[in-house]
Design a protein around this motif. Structure first.
Motif, short mmCIF file in Angstrom:
data_model
loop_
_atom_site.label_atom_id
_atom_site.label_comp_id
_atom_site.label_asym_id
_atom_site.label_seq_id
_atom_site.Cartn_x
_atom_site.Cartn_y
_atom_site.Cartn_z
N GLU A 62 0.93 -1.05 0.11
CA GLU A 62 0.03 -0.08 0.07
C GLU A 62 0.99 1.20 0.03
O GLU A 62 1.15 1.86 1.17
N ALA A 63 1.37 1.43 -1.19
CA ALA A 63 2.58 2.59 -1.50
C ALA A 63 2.38 3.17 -2.66
O ALA A 63 1.88 2.42 -3.52
N GLU A 64 3.24 4.35 -2.83
CA GLU A 64 3.05 5.06 -4.02
C GLU A 64 3.91 4.32 -5.15
O GLU A 64 4.84 3.91 -4.77
N PHE A 65 3.28 4.13 -6.30
CA PHE A 65 3.90 3.17 -7.18
C PHE A 65 3.88 4.14 -8.60
O PHE A 65 3.15 4.92 -8.91
N ALA A 66 5.13 4.24 -9.23
CA ALA A 66 5.21 5.22 -10.55
C ALA A 66 6.08 4.09 -11.60
O ALA A 66 7.04 3.40 -11.17
N ARG A 67 5.53 4.15 -13.08
CA ARG A 67 6.33 3.41 -13.65
C ARG A 67 6.84 4.74 -14.95
O ARG A 67 5.94 5.43 -15.42
N VAL A 68 8.19 4.27 -15.31
CA VAL A 68 8.72 5.42 -16.28
C VAL A 68 9.15 4.25 -17.56
O VAL A 68 9.91 3.47 -17.28
N GLN A 69 8.59 4.43 -18.71
CA GLN A 69 9.01 3.63 -19.81
C GLN A 69 10.15 4.79 -20.39
O GLN A 69 9.93 5.67 -21.14
N PHE A 70 11.44 3.96 -20.43
CA PHE A 70 12.78 4.90 -20.86
C PHE A 70 12.59 4.64 -22.61
O PHE A 70 12.54 3.68 -22.89
N PHE A 111 6.83 23.80 -8.14
CA PHE A 111 7.52 22.46 -8.67
C PHE A 111 6.52 21.43 -8.55
O PHE A 111 5.76 21.02 -7.84
N LEU A 112 6.44 20.84 -10.04
CA LEU A 112 5.56 19.77 -10.31
C LEU A 112 6.49 18.42 -10.17
O LEU A 112 7.47 18.07 -11.26
N PRO A 113 6.19 17.54 -9.04
CA PRO A 113 7.13 16.47 -8.87
C PRO A 113 6.87 15.35 -9.92
O PRO A 113 5.67 15.25 -10.63
N GLY A 114 7.97 14.85 -10.56
CA GLY A 114 8.06 13.87 -11.51
C GLY A 114 7.87 12.44 -10.95
O GLY A 114 7.54 12.36 -9.62
N PRO A 115 7.60 11.28 -11.89
CA PRO A 115 7.34 10.24 -11.36
C PRO A 115 8.28 9.40 -10.30
O PRO A 115 7.97 8.51 -9.60
N VAL A 116 9.44 10.05 -10.28
CA VAL A 116 10.31 9.44 -9.19
C VAL A 116 10.16 9.76 -7.94
O VAL A 116 10.70 9.15 -6.77
N ASP A 154 11.49 14.96 -17.46
CA ASP A 154 10.22 13.82 -17.41
C ASP A 154 10.37 12.82 -16.45
O ASP A 154 9.25 12.18 -15.88
N ILE A 155 11.57 12.65 -15.40
CA ILE A 155 11.60 11.92 -14.48
C ILE A 155 11.51 12.64 -13.20
O ILE A 155 10.82 12.30 -12.23
N THR A 156 12.35 13.63 -13.03
CA THR A 156 12.56 14.20 -11.62
C THR A 156 11.47 15.25 -11.45
O THR A 156 10.98 15.64 -10.22
#
Length: 332
Positions: free
Chosen positions: A76-84, A108-113, A92-94
């Motif tokens: 039960e945690a935050e998950f993010a996927r980055v397709q390189f 600041f708009l946080p990225g998927p990291v 796009d990551i940070t």
């Protein structure tokens, strides 16, 4: 099934027992989809509880991405996927800083990291500049944008994948950047029975989305603290350092494991001991984890590579030659 959090009044042995329950409940849950790969699943969980990052390298279709998705679905945690991809930018990551015209402020708009578990799919397809941005966050666990520092959430784990074939148009990770990963593992093809079980599971709707949640990010953070308290005797520290030092002295090795490798191995050893329900580490923990923790940190000579030698071969040779401390002396 949900694993309860450690009670503040619990003794150290009770805490380790709860850790082992959580560890194996997570592994059992992931194995509902990822069949026949228990050792790989347990190594991924070891990275999670050691606050390290995992690089999964293998041919397409062996379940690299599925493993990451199942692990995230069990938490039960935050998950993010980055397709390189080659055109992926570091921002796009940070994340990126934007100007809000209505308020006259920069936000600041946080990225998927900024997630607890980040899947970096096919990391070797991104440009070196983008890879470096990702690996910087992995090491420092924060993003600096316009002079302001933004920490990523804890726990934080990057699970990156890359194919060992179809290398056209890719940017292989330099050895210095591979050192940022706590472990590198391969999934491999399943055996016959496991592949049949995969087909049966797919037909029955066993997918990462169908998995139940086992533990929350808060639970994981507590159990990380439990693992850090596992006792490691001086003899075992000496054994770890002797192993890493031996990799620097072999003629087949151009660059051996650094002190970072020793630290990583000690962190992983504590987690393995806790997963076995022990409040102390043993030499068998070191021997079980030396190859996935150290092999990818070694740079072999061109002659050794041409002869077919690998980092795993070197680690196996070192383990066979470095004296093992007495098991009784490993317990404090």
């Amino acid at each position: 099934m949900t694993v309860p959090a450690q009670h503040p009044a619990s003794g150290p042995n009770d805490a380790v027992s709860l850790f082992a329950q959580c560890f194996h409940a997570l592994a059992d849950n992931v194995e509902r989809v990822v069949k026949g790969k228990r050792p790989t699943v347990e190594l991924a969980l070891t990275c999670l509880f050691a606050e390290g990052h995992l690089l999964v390298e293998d041919v397409p279709g062996t379940g690299k991405t599925t493993l990451a998705r199942c692990l995230a679905a069990s938490l039960e945690a935050e998950f993010a996927r980055v397709q390189f991809t080659p055109d992926l930018l570091p921002s796009d990551i940070t994340g990126v800083t934007v100007y809000r015209q209505n308020t006259g402020t920069f936000d600041f708009l946080p990225g998927p990291v900024f997630a607890n578990v980040v899947l970096g799919d096919e990391i070797n397809r991104a440009s070196p500049k983008t890879q470096s941005a990702m690996l910087e966050v992995m090491e420092e666990r924060r993003v600096t944008a316009d002079g302001r520092t933004h920490p990523v959430p804890r726990p934080f784990m990057v699970l990156a994948t890359q194919n060992s074939v179809d290398m056209g148009g890719t940017y292989p990770l330099p050895e210095a950047q591979l050192d940022r990963f706590l472990m590198r593992v391969t999934v491999g093809y399943p055996d016959h029975a496991s592949e049949v079980a995969v087909l049966n599971g797919s037909a029955a709707g066993a997918t990462p989305e169908s998995l139940s949640t086992i533990a929350s990010a808060h639970h994981i953070a507590e159990f990380i603290q439990v693992a850090q308290q596992i006792q490691v005797a001086e003899q075992l520290y000496d054994y770890i350092v002797r192993i890493t030092a031996a990799t620097r002295e072999l003629p087949d090795v151009r660059l051996g494991a650094s002190p970072r490798g020793s630290v990583a191995l000690a962190r992983a050893v504590r987690v393995r001991a806790a997963s076995q329900g022990r409040p102390y580490a043993l030499p068998e923990d070191v021997k079980a984890l030396a190859e996935p923790v150290l092999a990818h940190r070694l740079i072999l000579t061109p002659e050794a590579e041409l002869s077919g030698r690998t980092g795993a071969d070197v680690v196996a040779q070192v383990l066979a030659t470095v004296p093992v401390p007495h098991a009784g002396g490993a317990r404090v």
